[in-house]
Every structure is written in C-alpha cells, then in structure tokens.
Design a protein around this motif. Structure first.
Motif, PDB file in Angstrom:
ATOM      1  N   GLY A 101     -10.414   2.584  52.257  1.00 19.13           N
ATOM      2  CA  GLY A 101     -10.496   1.888  50.963  1.00 19.13           C
ATOM      3  C   GLY A 101      -9.635   2.526  49.887  1.00 19.13           C
ATOM      4  N   ASN A 103      -9.396   4.681  47.809  1.00 16.67           N
ATOM      5  CA  ASN A 103     -10.037   5.652  46.922  1.00 16.67           C
ATOM      6  C   ASN A 103      -9.071   6.289  45.935  1.00 16.67           C
ATOM      7  OD1 ASN A 103     -12.737   5.426  47.532  1.00 16.67           O
ATOM      8  ND2 ASN A 103     -12.580   6.782  49.305  1.00 16.67           N
ATOM      9  N   LEU A 104      -8.452   5.421  45.157  1.00 17.57           N
ATOM     10  CA  LEU A 104      -7.648   5.903  44.029  1.00 17.57           C
ATOM     11  C   LEU A 104      -8.475   5.748  42.754  1.00 17.57           C
ATOM     12  CD1 LEU A 104      -4.284   4.210  45.038  1.00 17.57           C
ATOM     13  CD2 LEU A 104      -4.788   6.654  45.103  1.00 17.57           C
ATOM     14  N   LEU A 105      -8.155   6.536  41.751  1.00 18.76           N
ATOM     15  CA  LEU A 105      -8.838   6.382  40.463  1.00 18.76           C
ATOM     16  C   LEU A 105      -8.306   5.135  39.771  1.00 18.76           C
ATOM     17  CD1 LEU A 105      -8.846  10.018  39.012  1.00 18.76           C
ATOM     18  CD2 LEU A 105     -10.621   8.872  40.335  1.00 18.76           C
ATOM     19  N   ARG A 107      -7.565   2.521  36.658  1.00 17.22           N
ATOM     20  CA  ARG A 107      -7.055   2.706  35.291  1.00 17.22           C
ATOM     21  C   ARG A 107      -6.309   4.040  35.133  1.00 17.22           C
ATOM     22  NH1 ARG A 107     -12.289   0.438  33.858  1.00 17.22           N
ATOM     23  NH2 ARG A 107     -13.067   2.542  33.924  1.00 17.22           N
ATOM     24  N   GLU A 112      -0.540  10.047  38.082  1.00 17.06           N
ATOM     25  CA  GLU A 112      -1.741  10.850  37.809  1.00 17.06           C
ATOM     26  C   GLU A 112      -2.622  10.949  39.043  1.00 17.06           C
ATOM     27  OE1 GLU A 112      -2.817  12.216  34.847  1.00 17.06           O
ATOM     28  OE2 GLU A 112      -1.696  11.202  33.251  1.00 17.06           O
ATOM     29  N   LEU A 116      -3.605  14.523  41.105  1.00 12.90           N
ATOM     30  CA  LEU A 116      -5.014  14.938  40.978  1.00 12.90           C
ATOM     31  C   LEU A 116      -5.364  16.239  41.726  1.00 12.90           C
ATOM     32  CD1 LEU A 116      -7.575  13.928  39.545  1.00 12.90           C
ATOM     33  CD2 LEU A 116      -8.192  12.734  41.651  1.00 12.90           C
ATOM     34  N   PRO A 117      -4.953  16.398  43.013  1.00 15.87           N
ATOM     35  CA  PRO A 117      -5.310  17.658  43.692  1.00 15.87           C
ATOM     36  C   PRO A 117      -4.709  18.873  42.987  1.00 15.87           C
ATOM     37  CG  PRO A 117      -4.551  16.029  45.269  1.00 15.87           C
ATOM     38  CD  PRO A 117      -4.259  15.475  43.914  1.00 15.87           C
ATOM     39  N   ARG A 164      -0.715  11.485  47.593  1.00 17.62           N
ATOM     40  CA  ARG A 164      -1.748  12.407  47.097  1.00 17.62           C
ATOM     41  C   ARG A 164      -2.135  13.412  48.179  1.00 17.62           C
ATOM     42  NH1 ARG A 164      -7.176   9.594  45.396  1.00 17.62           N
ATOM     43  NH2 ARG A 164      -7.500   9.663  47.646  1.00 17.62           N
TER      44      ARG A 164
END
Lengths: 237, 409
Positions: A101, A103-105, A107, A112, A116-117, A164
């Motif tokens: 799925g 699983n990105l943030l 908005r 970015e 993230l990591p 990512r």
C-alpha cells in the motif's frame, strides 16, 4: 545448492525461529521452527498462500517484530536481544521497506517522503535533501520531487517508496507484495527496478509475493506453507 | 535523534493541515489564559489602588472622633457633639509615647469667594501637622506656622480643585479670598491628590488654622472643641498601643469612670485598609482560580484533540516508526504539537487578556496595571499545559506497534 560456508558472513541468519500469537483463547503458530540464511547481494522471492507466515517472516526480518523462540542475527548482530529504540535504529540504517500500500505520508512531497529516514538518523537538512534527490533520480523521478503522493500514479508512488528504501544506503530491501496494487505493466517496471538495484548497487532484495510471475524475478525462491519452508531453490536466470 | 527544529516544522505542518480544528482547540487556551491574565491584572490593579490610597492618606493612622450624644433617646452619631478639646490634643502629643503626631480637625462647609467667582467646599480647621500626617505636600506657597495658629491668622491653604475653580490660571498665592464674608489670605496650594477610595475629591478642600475655624468660622456652642483628631502612630505595630494610650488618656481627662461608655471613638484606618487589601487578595485568588479552571478545560481540549489526532494518524506514526523513528522522536513530535497549540493560544490569550484588563481598569477608574510576572506565569503555565496534556497522547502514539499501525485503515 546455496551452501553456507560461514554463518557470520551471511547478512540474514535465522535459526529455528518460531513466532506465536495469542488469538482469543487459541495460540497461533505463525512461524514454526524456521531456519534460513540469506547472503549479501541475493535476490530472494518468498512465495506462499495468505496465512502461510510469510508476512510474519518479513516482519521479523525487518525488525518490526521479534521471534518468540530461536535466534535472528542481522549483519552479525543478535536482533532478538535488542530494545525498541535499537530496533528502530537498525530499521533506519539496515532495512528499506517497500509495502503493497506504498505507505507514504499524505500531504507531503515526494522529496520529504524520501528524506524521512534521514530525518530520524539525524542528518542535516542539506544532506537530507541532496541524498533524497539522488535517490529520486535513481528511481527515475527527479522531476517529481515536489509532487504529493495523491498527484502521482501508483507506479510512481511505489518508486518513491523504493527511493525512500535506498536513501539511507540500507543493504536490504524488504518488499511486501510490491506489485499488489499495480497493473501488470507497471508491476514489471517496478520488478525491473529491483533487479537493477540488486545488480548495480548490490542491494539484497527480498520480495514477498503470491504471484509466480513476480517471484520469477528473484534468483532464489522460498516457498512457505503453514509457517514452514517447504522448498528453497535457486531459480534459473 | 531528530532535531527540535525539524520536530517544530512537522508540528506546524500537522497543525496547518487541520486549521479549523487547531484554531478551535487554541480558542480554549486563549480564553483560559486571557481570563487568568485579566483577573490577575484587575486584582493587582485593585490592590494597587488600595495601597495608593493608604499611601495618600498617610500611614499608621488613627482617627479619634468626638463622642456622640443622645438627644431624647436618638443617638446623634460621632462628631456631632464635640467633646475633645485642643488641650486634649496637646496632651496626646505630650503624654502618649506611641503617638508621633496629631492634628485636630474642625470642619464645616461654606461658600468661598474670589472676585466674581465662588465655590462651595469643605473648610477644615487644623494645624500644619495635618500635612505631615496625611503625607501631603505643598504645590505652591507655604503651610501655616504655629504663630498663625496662635493668633488665629486669617490665612488658608487651597486644595487643587478649589484653586482651579476660583483662580483658573492665576497664581492664588498671596491673594485674598472671602469665606463667610471673612477675608483670608491664600498661603499656598496643596499638591493634587485625586479621588479617595469612596470617590470623594480630596482636592476639594480648604485648610485654615484650627483656632481661626473655631473663633471666626464655626464657633458653635462649645468653643475650643474639635470634631475629630487625626493621629499618626510611631509605627504600624504601635497602632494598638497608641489606641490604648489615647483611650486611657481621654477617659482620664474626661473623668469617665469604669463601666461608663467613652465619649469619643477611635478608628484604626490602617487596619481597615489592611482588611480591604486582604479582601482584594482573596478576590484575586478566587477569580484567578475560576479563570484557571477555564485554562484547565482548555488543556483538556488539547488532550482530547491530540488523542483524536493520534488515532487518525496511526498509519503515519506506523510509517515513521518503520523507517526508524525512536520512541522519543514520536513522543516529542506530538508533545511539540500540543505545546505549539498551547503556546500560540497562550500568546494570543495574553494579548487579549491584557487588552481586556486595561479596558476594564480604565472603565472602572482603576490604575492600569501590566503584570510582567502574570504574563510570564501565564506563558509558562500554557507551555506546561501543552506538555502535561500532550504527554499522554504522545506517549500513546510512541508505543504503537508498527505492524498494526501500518495495517490501520
């Protein structure tokens, strides 16, 4: 076949690992005495019907979960003994996750999301963004860094996820049904990206899937059923 | 570990994503902090007002009233029948060690005339001691001398209001005014003092020497008597002692036997003021406590919204934990969000509360009071509210199981 010469040279080394869950009054044995070694640079496909324990295996390999019994060494380190924050550090440095799925943030721009990591490994902003741009370029999305996930196609979102996964130079990519939400043409693109990362960057790729065609991209196929490995074989290229 | 600046950026982004919700949550804190600030400033203003009043009245004061008389069973009230003489006042000064100074006061009201202007005001016959006792200074000119008192000189001191009404821009010192057709020379003008606590204009007054008042203005039936005496004790703790000394002295001088009632009354003004201050303090604490409750409710609002936010963002938290966020990274993120809400709310509340209290103080005629301590306290308190009410939701978020969190729909 794959004959392990020295256990410590293996990136991933599971010995008689079991995992039990309590489900109501019953105890479910999701993994039953699994022993498995994966060497650096391998491309492994894990196949099995749903409920076969392959997701549990991925969670344990990915340090999201710890075994009930047995030992798991990742890159020579006994992961079973580590605390929550030490596991977080290992996930951050060693494992890149690719989910079905995405699983990105929401908005949040692709850049970015990819960075993230690095945020949690304490890198400074300039370094975070330059490395995130590199990773996006690697997956062919250099021109999409300011797009939000809802402005990207499924295939593009999955490529952001892969960027990512590789941004922190993690040696392992764990992909759980990475093509499950994609059409077959896009699925092929994503699988070819994994093949390229495996060959060119030497990243160890482990893909969980229930599709035979997807599993064929790996060079080693592990079949799972009822929490046990039923077959483990090299695939012809 | 993630840097605080990055945490703040994440917090601001999350709050911006839900502008309506963030502002409503903030409103709770805004109202709470504004109420606390307003109540504390108004309380401080009231206390300040009373303290100013005490200072303007002079400190360590007692007032000794001439006794009340009964006339056919109807008691006439204090000061109606003068029983205290000037000799009594001199005896107080001489014989009571706790009395620092005493001024006899004999008052009445009369029309005061200068040229074609006139003004009705209170005329008080007294001695120069009154200025010392009331901590009052001259603006222009000089006060009376003992000589003026001895010879019943026709001289007077004007309060600012009287000077303005009669003279306007003219300097009154040395000019002649008429009180009850008697010409008086103006010796000086008193510094303006403003309203008393009961709203009386303290500057609407004319002072003349006590003997002049007794002989030339308000002779009355008992010449040489005074209506009341202002007494200044040697110190705050000497007030009770001074009262006892005066009572003993006057009872002796007036030949009042044991069991008979006094023909005078002693009032301790400072004590009354202390009581007023205590009351103001109690009011401040009470109002502050009520206002604090609204701040508490605001804090609970933050906690509620943060809990909702944690649940809504379970998946986001799962993603962050999966890519390497540690327990404290997540915890700080949510505490930072709660703190940002409460601090921004707190700042707005401080501004509104201060503006409101300034407005209210001006409307109520109280001195405007900006309490730096109150502002610092509210700011610190709202930060604490954010941390306190943000901690539990943040803690809950940080302990989420990443596997379940990633599956959360």
């Amino acid at each position: 076949m794959t004959a392990p010469v020295d256990a410590t040279s293996h990136l991933i080394n599971l010995r008689t690992v079991s995992k039990e869950y309590a489900m109501g009054d019953n105890r479910i044995r999701a993994l039953d005495d699994v022993s498995l070694t994966i060497a650096r640079g391998e491309f492994v496909s894990v196949m099995g019907p749903s409920g076969s324990g392959k997701s549990t295996l991925m969670n344990i390999i990915g340090c999201l979960d710890t075994p009930s019994a047995g030992s798991y060494r990742l890159d020579g380190q006994d992961v079973g003994r580590l605390g929550r924050d030490e596991l977080a550090r290992i996930r951050n440095r060693t494992i890149g996750f690719v989910f079905q799925g995405f699983n990105l943030l929401a908005r949040t721009s692709a850049l970015e999301n990819v960075a993230l990591p690095l945020l949690y490994s304490g890198s400074r902003a300039e370094e975070r963004y330059s490395r995130a741009r590199e990773a996006l370029a690697t997956v062919g999305l250099a021109d999409r860094e300011h797009h939000h996930p809802n402005q990207l196609s499924g295939g593009q979102q999955q490529r952001v996820t892969i960027a990512r996964a590789i941004v922190n130079q993690a040696p392992v990519i764990l992909a759980d049904e990475p093509t499950g939400n994609l059409d077959s043409a896009t699925g092929i693109e994503i699988m070819n990206l994994f093949v390229r990362l495996n060959r060119e960057a030497g990243i160890t790729v482990i893909v969980v899937t229930h599709e035979r065609e997807i599993a064929q991209y790996g060079r080693r196929l592990i079949k799972f059923r009822d929490g046990r490995i039923v077959s483990d074989a090299e695939l012809a290229p | 570990m993630i840097s605080p600046a990055s945490t703040l950026t994440i917090a601001l982004r999350a709050l911006r994503a839900n502008k309506m919700r963030s502002s409503l949550t903030m409103l709770g804190i805004i109202i709470g902090v504004a109420a606390v600030i307003a109540m504390l400033s108004i309380g401080a203003a009231a206390r300040q007002r009373i303290a100013d009043e005490i200072n303007s009245m002079g400190s360590n004061l007692l007032i000794v009233f001439s006794g009340s008389t009964s006339s056919g069973g109807a008691r006439m009230g204090t000061g109606t029948d003068p029983t205290i003489s000037l000799e009594d006042v001199e005896a107080m000064l001489r014989e009571c060690p706790s009395v620092l100074d005493a001024a006899p006061m004999h008052s009445g009201s009369a029309q005061i005339v200068y040229g074609n202007r006139n003004w009705s005001t209170g005329i008080i016959g007294t001695t120069a001691s009154v200025l010392h006792i009331n901590a009052w200074e001259m603006l222009h000119g000089r006060a009376f001398t003992p000589q003026d008192e001895r010879y019943s000189a026709k001289v007077c001191l004007l309060g600012m209001t009287v000077a303005d009404e009669l003279f306007g821009a003219i300097d009154p010192v040395g000019r002649i005014v008429r009180i009850k057709h008697v010409p008086f020379r103006v010796l000086g003008v008193l510094k303006p003092k403003g309203q008393s606590m009961t709203g009386q204009d303290q500057d609407d007054v004319v002072y003349v020497p006590i003997t002049t008042a007794q002989r030339k203005l308000f002779g009355g039936t008992l010449p040489g008597m005074v209506r009341f005496v202002m007494v200044k004790a040697t110190g705050l703790h000497a007030l009770d002692q001074a009262e006892q000394e005066i009572v003993a002295l006057l009872r002796h001088r007036h030949r009042i036997g044991p069991g008979q009632t006094d023909d005078f009354t002693v009032r301790n003004l400072t004590q009354m003021m202390q009581i007023a201050i205590t009351l103001a303090n109690i009011m401040t604490i009470l109002l502050g406590a009520i206002a604090s409750i609204s701040l508490l409710v605001g804090g609970i609002g933050i906690m509620n919204i943060m809990l909702v936010s944690v649940t809504e963002r379970t998946r986001e938290i799962g993603i962050r934990i999966a890519v390497g966020a540690k327990t404290w990274d997540i915890r700080l993120q949510f505490i930072m969000e709660a703190m940002t809400l409460s601090l921004i709310g707190g700042l707005i509340g401080i501004v509104l509360g201060q503006a409101g209290s300034i407005g209210l103080c001006m409307a109520a005629g109280l001195p405007v009071h900006v309490s730096a301590a109150g502002i610092a306290l509210s700011f610190g308190f709202s930060a604490a509210v954010g941390i306190f009410f943000g901690y539990y939701p943040a803690h809950k978020a940080s302990l989420l199981n990443p596997i379940d969190a990633l599956r959360y729909e």
